[in-house]
Design a protein around this motif. Structure first.
Motif, PDB file in Angstrom:
ATOM      1  N   ARG A  60     -41.464  41.339  66.137  1.00  0.00           N
ATOM      2  CA  ARG A  60     -41.244  42.096  67.369  1.00  0.00           C
ATOM      3  C   ARG A  60     -40.083  41.478  68.117  1.00  0.00           C
ATOM      4  N   THR A  61     -39.174  42.332  68.565  1.00  0.00           N
ATOM      5  CA  THR A  61     -38.017  41.845  69.320  1.00  0.00           C
ATOM      6  C   THR A  61     -38.357  41.777  70.807  1.00  0.00           C
ATOM      7  N   ALA A  62     -37.491  41.147  71.555  1.00  0.00           N
ATOM      8  CA  ALA A  62     -37.676  41.064  73.002  1.00  0.00           C
ATOM      9  C   ALA A  62     -37.547  42.431  73.660  1.00  0.00           C
ATOM     10  N   ALA A  63     -36.850  43.353  72.999  1.00  0.00           N
ATOM     11  CA  ALA A  63     -36.681  44.700  73.530  1.00  0.00           C
ATOM     12  C   ALA A  63     -37.903  45.581  73.259  1.00  0.00           C
ATOM     13  N   GLY A  64     -38.911  45.038  72.575  1.00  0.00           N
ATOM     14  CA  GLY A  64     -40.118  45.804  72.296  1.00  0.00           C
ATOM     15  C   GLY A  64     -40.046  46.623  71.032  1.00  0.00           C
ATOM     16  N   LEU A  65     -39.071  46.365  70.170  1.00  0.00           N
ATOM     17  CA  LEU A  65     -38.960  47.072  68.897  1.00  0.00           C
ATOM     18  C   LEU A  65     -39.652  46.266  67.807  1.00  0.00           C
ATOM     19  N   PHE A  66     -40.100  46.959  66.766  1.00  0.00           N
ATOM     20  CA  PHE A  66     -40.868  46.333  65.704  1.00  0.00           C
ATOM     21  C   PHE A  66     -40.136  46.447  64.377  1.00  0.00           C
ATOM     22  N   GLY A  67     -40.349  45.456  63.520  1.00  0.00           N
ATOM     23  CA  GLY A  67     -39.762  45.467  62.190  1.00  0.00           C
ATOM     24  C   GLY A  67     -40.753  44.923  61.188  1.00  0.00           C
ATOM     25  N   LEU A  68     -40.592  45.308  59.939  1.00  0.00           N
ATOM     26  CA  LEU A  68     -41.452  44.845  58.854  1.00  0.00           C
ATOM     27  C   LEU A  68     -40.606  44.013  57.914  1.00  0.00           C
ATOM     28  N   VAL A  69     -41.080  42.808  57.602  1.00  0.00           N
ATOM     29  CA  VAL A  69     -40.367  41.940  56.675  1.00  0.00           C
ATOM     30  C   VAL A  69     -41.314  41.529  55.552  1.00  0.00           C
ATOM     31  N   LEU A  70     -40.712  41.200  54.428  1.00  0.00           N
ATOM     32  CA  LEU A  70     -41.463  40.744  53.266  1.00  0.00           C
ATOM     33  C   LEU A  70     -40.985  39.346  52.946  1.00  0.00           C
ATOM     34  N   GLY A  71     -41.855  38.378  53.068  1.00  0.00           N
ATOM     35  CA  GLY A  71     -41.482  37.002  52.787  1.00  0.00           C
ATOM     36  C   GLY A  71     -41.107  36.265  54.051  1.00  0.00           C
ATOM     37  N   PRO A  72     -40.248  35.248  53.927  1.00  0.00           N
ATOM     38  CA  PRO A  72     -39.891  34.438  55.096  1.00  0.00           C
ATOM     39  C   PRO A  72     -39.146  35.249  56.144  1.00  0.00           C
ATOM     40  N   VAL A  73     -39.519  35.068  57.390  1.00  0.00           N
ATOM     41  CA  VAL A  73     -38.910  35.814  58.486  1.00  0.00           C
ATOM     42  C   VAL A  73     -37.450  35.394  58.675  1.00  0.00           C
ATOM     43  N   ALA A  74     -37.119  34.162  58.335  1.00  0.00           N
ATOM     44  CA  ALA A  74     -35.762  33.662  58.547  1.00  0.00           C
ATOM     45  C   ALA A  74     -34.744  34.328  57.628  1.00  0.00           C
ATOM     46  N   ASP A  75     -35.186  34.908  56.517  1.00  0.00           N
ATOM     47  CA  ASP A  75     -34.275  35.530  55.566  1.00  0.00           C
ATOM     48  C   ASP A  75     -33.990  36.971  56.004  1.00  0.00           C
ATOM     49  N   PRO A  76     -32.764  37.288  56.444  1.00  0.00           N
ATOM     50  CA  PRO A  76     -32.481  38.656  56.910  1.00  0.00           C
ATOM     51  C   PRO A  76     -32.547  39.692  55.796  1.00  0.00           C
ATOM     52  N   ALA A  77     -32.421  39.283  54.541  1.00  0.00           N
ATOM     53  CA  ALA A  77     -32.493  40.223  53.427  1.00  0.00           C
ATOM     54  C   ALA A  77     -33.922  40.671  53.153  1.00  0.00           C
ATOM     55  N   SER A  78     -34.898  39.987  53.736  1.00  0.00           N
ATOM     56  CA  SER A  78     -36.291  40.329  53.482  1.00  0.00           C
ATOM     57  C   SER A  78     -36.796  41.442  54.386  1.00  0.00           C
ATOM     58  N   ARG A  79     -35.948  41.925  55.301  1.00  0.00           N
ATOM     59  CA  ARG A  79     -36.378  42.982  56.216  1.00  0.00           C
ATOM     60  C   ARG A  79     -36.536  44.299  55.466  1.00  0.00           C
ATOM     61  N   VAL A  80     -37.688  44.919  55.611  1.00  0.00           N
ATOM     62  CA  VAL A  80     -38.009  46.162  54.902  1.00  0.00           C
ATOM     63  C   VAL A  80     -37.669  47.379  55.749  1.00  0.00           C
ATOM     64  N   SER A  81     -37.821  47.270  57.048  1.00  0.00           N
ATOM     65  CA  SER A  81     -37.578  48.422  57.929  1.00  0.00           C
ATOM     66  C   SER A  81     -36.514  48.090  58.959  1.00  0.00           C
TER      67      SER A  81
END
Length: 88
Positions: free
Chosen positions: A26-47
């Protein structure tokens, strides 16, 4: 807490897919994202970053789906709902 719906959607996805590595971000702006694996890896973002309702709809449609249970009564009711095509 508004993110409860999002958290529940991700938990359902984990159960459906059998993969416990899906994570909600969840971002500070209130938006949500789905990640697979480590959160630090930007390539793991699914949405993409999505508002709550769009995120829940995305997660519910993402991954394997559980087939709906159909009882005999449900099947008979759906059969009645189908409209017959008029003969030409």
């Amino acid at each position: 807490m508004r993110s409860t719906r999002a958290t529940a959607a991700v938990e359902r996805l984990k159960a459906r897919s059998g993969n416990p590595d899906y994570t909600l971000v969840r971002t500070a702006a209130g938006l949500f994202g789905l990640v697979l694996g480590p959160v630090a890896d930007p390539a793991s973002r699914v949405s993409d970053w999505l508002p709550l309702d769009d995120f829940v709809a995305f997660v519910n449609a993402f991954g394997p789906q559980i087939p709906r249970r159909m009882t005999k009564a449900d099947a008979a009711f759906e059969k009645q709902l189908v409209t017959k095509k008029p003969d030409a």
